[in-house]
Design a protein around this motif. Structure first.
Motif, PDB file in Angstrom:
ATOM      1  N   VAL A  78      20.825  69.370 -15.606  1.00  0.00           N
ATOM      2  CA  VAL A  78      19.758  70.242 -15.130  1.00  0.00           C
ATOM      3  C   VAL A  78      18.569  69.410 -14.652  1.00  0.00           C
ATOM      4  O   VAL A  78      17.872  69.786 -13.729  1.00  0.00           O
ATOM      5  N   LEU A  79      18.355  68.252 -15.270  1.00  0.00           N
ATOM      6  CA  LEU A  79      17.256  67.378 -14.868  1.00  0.00           C
ATOM      7  C   LEU A  79      17.720  66.490 -13.714  1.00  0.00           C
ATOM      8  O   LEU A  79      18.672  65.738 -13.846  1.00  0.00           O
ATOM      9  N   PRO A 100      18.574  63.719 -11.546  1.00  0.00           N
ATOM     10  CA  PRO A 100      18.668  62.289 -11.858  1.00  0.00           C
ATOM     11  C   PRO A 100      17.865  61.404 -10.909  1.00  0.00           C
ATOM     12  O   PRO A 100      17.482  60.291 -11.280  1.00  0.00           O
ATOM     13  N   VAL A 101      17.585  61.884  -9.709  1.00  0.00           N
ATOM     14  CA  VAL A 101      16.773  61.085  -8.780  1.00  0.00           C
ATOM     15  C   VAL A 101      15.349  60.984  -9.304  1.00  0.00           C
ATOM     16  O   VAL A 101      14.729  59.922  -9.260  1.00  0.00           O
ATOM     17  N   ILE A 102      14.830  62.061  -9.853  1.00  0.00           N
ATOM     18  CA  ILE A 102      13.465  62.079 -10.369  1.00  0.00           C
ATOM     19  C   ILE A 102      13.403  61.560 -11.802  1.00  0.00           C
ATOM     20  O   ILE A 102      12.415  60.963 -12.209  1.00  0.00           O
ATOM     21  N   HIS A 103      14.454  61.752 -12.569  1.00  0.00           N
ATOM     22  CA  HIS A 103      14.412  61.506 -14.014  1.00  0.00           C
ATOM     23  C   HIS A 103      14.179  60.050 -14.401  1.00  0.00           C
ATOM     24  O   HIS A 103      13.626  59.777 -15.468  1.00  0.00           O
ATOM     25  N   ALA A 104      14.544  59.095 -13.573  1.00  0.00           N
ATOM     26  CA  ALA A 104      14.267  57.685 -13.882  1.00  0.00           C
ATOM     27  C   ALA A 104      12.758  57.519 -14.042  1.00  0.00           C
ATOM     28  O   ALA A 104      11.978  58.031 -13.234  1.00  0.00           O
ATOM     29  N   LEU A 148      12.491  70.771 -17.481  1.00  0.00           N
ATOM     30  CA  LEU A 148      12.072  69.973 -18.624  1.00  0.00           C
ATOM     31  C   LEU A 148      11.310  70.834 -19.632  1.00  0.00           C
ATOM     32  O   LEU A 148      11.547  70.747 -20.840  1.00  0.00           O
ATOM     33  N   THR A 149      10.433  71.691 -19.142  1.00  0.00           N
ATOM     34  CA  THR A 149       9.693  72.592 -20.020  1.00  0.00           C
ATOM     35  C   THR A 149      10.656  73.516 -20.758  1.00  0.00           C
ATOM     36  O   THR A 149      10.525  73.702 -21.975  1.00  0.00           O
ATOM     37  N   SER A 150      11.619  74.046 -20.052  1.00  0.00           N
ATOM     38  CA  SER A 150      12.612  74.926 -20.675  1.00  0.00           C
ATOM     39  C   SER A 150      13.415  74.169 -21.721  1.00  0.00           C
ATOM     40  O   SER A 150      13.656  74.684 -22.817  1.00  0.00           O
ATOM     41  N   LEU A 151      13.804  72.967 -21.413  1.00  0.00           N
ATOM     42  CA  LEU A 151      14.571  72.131 -22.347  1.00  0.00           C
ATOM     43  C   LEU A 151      13.742  71.861 -23.605  1.00  0.00           C
ATOM     44  O   LEU A 151      14.242  71.970 -24.729  1.00  0.00           O
TER      45      LEU A 151
END
Length: 101
Positions: free
Chosen positions: A5-6, A8-12, A92-95
């Motif tokens: 759901v997150l 991966p391009v932004i998550h790093a 991320l907020t939901s997680l």
């Protein structure tokens, strides 16, 4: 909630910092490469590598120009990048809310 759901391009971590910094700009505003490098305290090579991944994903617009005879590079989030960041922060907020339950 699935891990994918997150985005991966932004998550790093480094790319998240880049996108968050550019998202703080008003829509249509740009930031110079040296200014972003200073704000994030990153080497030019490291920042360039992460910007390339974000540009390849269509999240960041890189504009190369000249100021007088000096090359200048300006960076901005694209509408797609802004949308991806909004979706990332919502996921991320939901997680985090689910983890707190």
């Amino acid at each position: 909630m699935p891990e994918d759901v997150l985005d991966p391009v932004i998550h790093a971590t480094a790319r998240l910092r880049v996108v968050a910094t550019l998202a703080a700009l008003a829509e249509g505003d740009e930031l110079s490469f040296p200014k972003l490098q200073k704000v994030l305290d990153m080497t030019a090579g490291n920042l360039s590598t992460h910007l390339r991944k974000l540009e390849d994903a269509g999240y960041v617009r890189v504009t190369k120009t000249h100021v007088g005879r000096t090359p200048a590079t300006y960076l901005a989030l694209t509408p797609r990048g802004r949308q991806a960041f909004e979706e990332y922060t919502a996921a991320l907020t939901s997680l985090l809310r689910g983890a707190a339950s």
